[in-house]
Motif scaffolding. Structure first.
Motif, short mmCIF file in Angstrom:
data_model
loop_
_atom_site.label_atom_id
_atom_site.label_comp_id
_atom_site.label_asym_id
_atom_site.label_seq_id
_atom_site.Cartn_x
_atom_site.Cartn_y
_atom_site.Cartn_z
N VAL A 224 -4.60 -3.18 -4.66
CA VAL A 224 -5.57 -2.19 -5.15
C VAL A 224 -6.96 -2.81 -5.17
N LYS A 225 -7.67 -2.62 -4.11
CA LYS A 225 -9.01 -3.25 -4.05
C LYS A 225 -10.07 -2.24 -4.51
N SER A 226 -9.92 -1.81 -5.74
CA SER A 226 -10.90 -0.86 -6.31
C SER A 226 -10.93 -1.11 -7.81
N GLN B 116 -4.05 1.28 -13.49
CA GLN B 116 -4.12 2.29 -12.43
C GLN B 116 -5.44 2.17 -11.68
N GLU B 117 -5.39 2.39 -10.36
CA GLU B 117 -6.67 2.37 -9.62
C GLU B 117 -7.54 3.53 -10.11
N ARG C 120 0.82 -1.22 0.00
CA ARG C 120 0.00 0.00 0.00
C ARG C 120 0.84 1.26 0.00
N PRO D 219 -2.73 8.13 -8.34
CA PRO D 219 -3.30 6.82 -7.99
C PRO D 219 -2.22 5.73 -8.09
N LYS D 220 -2.44 4.63 -7.41
CA LYS D 220 -1.48 3.50 -7.52
C LYS D 220 -1.41 3.07 -8.97
N TYR E 13 -13.89 -3.86 -9.63
CA TYR E 13 -13.17 -4.79 -8.74
C TYR E 13 -14.08 -5.97 -8.44
N ILE F 123 -10.21 -0.71 -11.77
CA ILE F 123 -8.91 -0.42 -12.38
C ILE F 123 -9.11 0.20 -13.76
#
Length: 566
Positions: A283-285, A362-363, A184, A227-228, A314, A287
């Protein structure tokens, strides 16, 4: 920072075509620098003599392999490729280094006369420049042979400069993606060895910019970040195209659908599967899968919006998610070869087989509302405003704001236009009639129920276009809407029962609930300052009304293409 000069022989000079213009340029450069590499390109073979006179390489423009000739000369003379130490008498190779570490290990054992030859000609600093190792190159360029005149002292200086540079280089880098280390706290990593492409470079640039300016951390209720992100570099694209033998079909006149189907049937390298699973863990969202091509965001040609961007929800089932992610990556790869892309390449005089695609994974910025997902604010900021109104100045820039996903802005939807230096002077909300007429009525959200079984060339196949009143039911308008009171015929900032909701961003812009204007001022100023030209910046914001906090995510930066250029 000149690595070398490539010139034509004939071009206009003082308004007239001068067949000797390039040759005069070579003569002028040679007077000032006896060693800088020069290349003369010409379709007139007798110009070869002039090239020899000024110790320049010659490239014959009539040759079928002109590109290859030019490439070889550039990589040998401009410091690209390996650094080859030569014996100055015989020009035989005495040692070869591929990278800084090897140079560091070998510098004390290079024969004296060879090192002297290269130091006198500034070869080491040129080699470093060509690898974009500017601090070390800059430093060594100043340590000339005339200033030291001692080969062993030069060895020591070079060795110490490399050690110092390698230590510094590990700060704020684009790390190589490592499954066991991506967590994270990781923000930006790459898979592969090739280029990051235009958008990838832009993201690396803003990530670095945010890290270098601690002022971004000084807000009590706002965080600024990217964003990640993981970038699949261009070598993965090459491998995918070659191993599946796709070029013949891709470069043909086949229909877009046919090309997409062939790409979806093809196989991505197996080693990526574990990397993707590691990314899902963190990344739990939803993408976003964006194109990042070599030519995209080039400084002079706007390639924005030519290639596809897909979004996927997700899901708990990681194999389902892997299928969707793989399809989206292949969809982005395929979009390089769609009919519109080919036509655009032709119109901008680019060669389609030179285009290579990196992919940004990317998230997606936003919040989940039931089966929908979208951010509180999306926006595009431009650091130069061609049409300032009232007190605004051109250099203060302008911003377009909208509720929901940024595709709404790209597609030309009704946005709120504001100057970040004058957030309380918004033309669209200055009069009630204009405010009611020119307010956003629809927005885009990601459909979390759509699992991509009907994957298509339309990259918006799983996006919902919904009326703003739906967002009111989601409870997402808390700080960004105003309410029209039909009885008193006024617009009140904030959400009140009854009455039509207008997207005015009033609480954010005028009442300081979130420091958006200040952040935008900083982003425009630093972005333009470091790119040394006006910039266009895409961003998204998630607001948390309960805690009165928010996060400002920078999604993209690119040079503004001058709309008035002829």
């Amino acid at each position: 920072n000149v690595l070398g000069v490539i010139t034509d022989a004939r071009y206009p000079r003082n308004g007239l075509v001068d067949p000797m213009a390039g040759i005069k340029l070579l003569g002028e450069i040679r007077k000032r620098d006896p060693f800088v590499p020069l290349i003369l390109e010409s379709s007139e073979v007798n110009n070869k003599e002039y090239a020899r006179l000024y110790e320049a390489s010659f490239v014959d423009k009539n040759s079928k392999k002109m590109n290859i000739d030019l490439r070889e000369i550039v990589s040998e003379n401009f410091g690209f490729g390996d650094f080859v130490f030569r014996n100055p008498n015989t020009m035989e190779e005495v040692a070869r280094v591929r990278n800084l570490k090897e140079l560091q290990n070998i510098i004390y054992s290079i024969p004296k006369e060879s090192l002297l030859y290269h130091v006198q000609r500034n070869h080491v600093s040129r080699w470093l420049y060509s690898r974009a190792m500017f601090p070390a190159a800059e430093f060594l360029k100043q340590i000339t042979w005339d200033s030291l005149q001692d080969v062993d002292a030069h060895r020591k200086v070079i060795f110490e400069a490399i050690v110092k540079y390698r230590k510094m280089k590990n700060q704020g880098v684009v790390a190589i993606f490592q499954r066991d280390r991506f967590d994270r706290y990781s923000n930006f990593a790459r898979i592969g060895e090739g280029s990051l492409g235009g958008k990838g470079r832009g993201l690396a640039f803003i990530d670095n910019m945010v890290k270098r300016h601690p002022e971004f951390e000084e807000f009590d209720n706002a965080t600024v970040s990217i964003p990640k992100t993981v970038v699949l570099c261009t070598d993965i694209f090459d491998e995918f195209m070659d191993s599946n033998s796709l070029y013949q079909l891709a470069l043909s006149d086949a229909e877009d659908d046919t090309i997409l189907k062939a790409f979806l049937r093809a196989k991505l390298p197996d080693r990526l599967v574990e990397d993707f699973f590691a990314f899902f863990e963190v990344v739990k969202s939803p993408i976003a899968i964006r194109s990042s091509s070599l030519l995209e965001d080039s400084h002079y040609q706007p390639f924005a919006g030519i290639y596809s961007t897909y979004m996927i929800p997700y899901m708990e089932d990681k194999y389902e998610m892997l299928r969707m992610l793989s399809d989206a990556i292949k969809g982005v790869y395929a979009s390089v070869f769609y009919r519109d892309s080919k036509a655009y390449m032709q119109a901008t005089s680019n060669v389609i087989d030179q285009e290579k695609m990196a992919v940004i994974i990317q998230e997606v910025v936003g919040t989940q509302y039931g089966d929908r997902f979208y951010p509180s604010i999306s926006g595009v900021a431009r650091s130069l405003n061609y049409y300032p109104i009232g007190d605004e100045k051109a250099e203060e820039g302008t911003v377009s704001l909208a509720l929901g996903l940024g595709k709404y802005i790209v597609d030309g939807g009704l946005t709120l236009r504001v100057c970040p230096y004058h957030p309380d002077q918004v033309l669209q909300t200055s009069e009630m009639e204009i405010a009611l007429r020119e307010t956003q009525t629809q927005f885009y959200a990601l459909d979390l129920k759509n699992t991509g079984s009907d994957f298509s060339i339309d990259d918006g196949f799983n996006l919902l276009k919904i009326p703003v009143r739906e967002a009111e039911k989601d409870g997402s308008l808390q700080y960004i809407a105003s309410t029209y009171d039909p009885y008193d015929m006024i617009i009140r900032d904030g959400i009140y029962p009854g009455g039509r909701k207008l997207i005015t961003f009033a609480n954010v812009l005028q009442h300081g609930v979130f420091p958006l204007p200040k952040i935008l001022q900083m982003v425009q100023e630093y972005g333009q300052g470091e790119m040394r030209r006006p910039v266009e910046i895409e961003f998204a914001v998630t607001l948390n009304p309960q805690q009165k906090t928010g996060t400002f995510y920078l999604l993209q930066i690119r040079p503004m293409v001058d709309v008035k250029a002829d």
